[in-house]
Design a protein around this motif. Structure first.
Motif, PDB file in Angstrom:
ATOM      1  N   GLY A  31      42.233  -7.886 -46.576  1.00 12.69           N
ATOM      2  CA  GLY A  31      42.907  -6.597 -46.667  1.00 12.69           C
ATOM      3  C   GLY A  31      42.111  -5.603 -47.480  1.00 12.69           C
ATOM      4  N   TRP A  49      39.448  -1.469 -43.974  1.00 15.44           N
ATOM      5  CA  TRP A  49      40.210  -1.083 -42.780  1.00 15.44           C
ATOM      6  C   TRP A  49      39.367  -1.346 -41.544  1.00 15.44           C
ATOM      7  CZ3 TRP A  49      40.042   1.827 -38.401  1.00 15.44           C
ATOM      8  CH2 TRP A  49      41.261   2.105 -37.783  1.00 15.44           C
ATOM      9  N   PRO A  50      39.938  -1.948 -40.494  1.00 10.58           N
ATOM     10  CA  PRO A  50      41.321  -2.449 -40.409  1.00 10.58           C
ATOM     11  C   PRO A  50      41.423  -3.864 -40.975  1.00 10.58           C
ATOM     12  CG  PRO A  50      40.224  -2.787 -38.305  1.00 10.58           C
ATOM     13  CD  PRO A  50      39.213  -2.120 -39.196  1.00 10.58           C
ATOM     14  N   PRO A  51      42.592  -4.287 -41.365  1.00 10.35           N
ATOM     15  CA  PRO A  51      42.750  -5.678 -41.791  1.00 10.35           C
ATOM     16  C   PRO A  51      42.385  -6.604 -40.632  1.00 10.35           C
ATOM     17  CG  PRO A  51      44.851  -4.501 -41.931  1.00 10.35           C
ATOM     18  CD  PRO A  51      43.844  -3.546 -41.381  1.00 10.35           C
ATOM     19  N   PHE A  86      41.698 -10.966 -39.351  1.00 10.00           N
ATOM     20  CA  PHE A  86      42.148 -12.335 -39.552  1.00 10.00           C
ATOM     21  C   PHE A  86      41.087 -13.339 -39.111  1.00 10.00           C
ATOM     22  CE2 PHE A  86      46.586 -11.276 -40.278  1.00 10.00           C
ATOM     23  CZ  PHE A  86      46.718 -10.044 -39.660  1.00 10.00           C
TER      24      PHE A  86
END
Lengths: 112, 120
Positions: free
Chosen positions: A96, A99-101, A103
């Motif tokens: 986090g 930007w952007p988060p 995964f």
């Protein structure tokens, strides 16, 4: 975007034995406030994700102390000191800091 | 306790739109941002965007710009995610997840997920 590379993607483990999941980022995750916003989540079969660890190593309330997070910069690890049957599921990291988060692909933990 | 309760599963035809809701309880709705994240079958998680329930301002992932709209209703503590021009590869479980800070991003609680199936 920051690419999060998790390994292994599948992790068969023996009950009572330790397990370790790696998450590597394509860029440093140190934020401007000098914190590192790397979280770990557990998703048990049929359930929504549950956060286990935030800011690399802070365990969430109610999370067993057999779970621990460590790392810095671009290299992070989630460890389970002694795997229990309830730990079966899908584990993923999330960054986090940028930007952007993004995964990690996720790691499926199963009992041998 | 914090709860994010999402609307039920949807089946849509290609080209249609879908609107998924997420109703919050157990905390001050306007004090936390809300993200939308999706998980396609056998795939990893994908961030779609974020809304500030206080002011209604939004930020969307580039991939979804022009197709996604996030809104909120403060009177019911509900956020909505509207995805248009649906394609088969939009078939996924859609999650809302709250965030106390937003920039950096520090999501904690997640909704139960809403399965959206796109099929002719």
């Amino acid at each position: 975007d920051v690419v999060m590379t998790q390994s292994p993607l599948s992790l068969p483990v023996t009950l009572g034995q330790p397990a370790s999941i790696s998450c590597r980022s394509s860029q440093s995750l140190v934020y401007s406030d000098e914190n590192t916003y790397l979280s770990w989540f557990q998703q048990r079969p049929g359930q929504s994700p549950r956060r286990l660890v935030y800011k690399v190593s802070n365990r969430d309330s109610g999370v067993p102390d057999r779970f621990s997070g460590s790392g810095s910069g671009t290299d992070f690890t989630l460890k389970i000191s002694r795997v229990e049957a309830e730990d079966v599921g899908f584990y993923f990291c999330m960054q986090g800091s940028r930007w952007p988060p993004t995964f990690g692909q996720g790691t499926r933990v199963e009992i041998k | 306790q914090v709860q994010l309760v999402q609307s039920g599963a949807e089946v849509k035809k290609p080209g249609a739109s879908v609107k998924v809701s997420c109703t919050a309880s157990g905390y001050t709705f306007t004090s936390y941002f809300m993200h939308w994240v999706r998980q396609a079958p056998g795939q990893g998680l994908e961030w779609m965007g974020i809304i500030n329930p206080s002011g209604g301002d939004t930020s969307y992932a580039q991939k979804f710009q022009g197709r996604v709209t996030m809104t909120r209703d403060t009177s019911t503590s509900t956020v909505y995610m509207d995805l248009s021009s649906l394609r088969s590869d939009d078939t996924a479980v859609y999650y809302c997840t709250r965030d106390p800070v937003a920039g950096p991003y520090l999501v904690d609680y997640w909704g139960q997920g809403t399965l959206v199936t796109v099929s002719s």
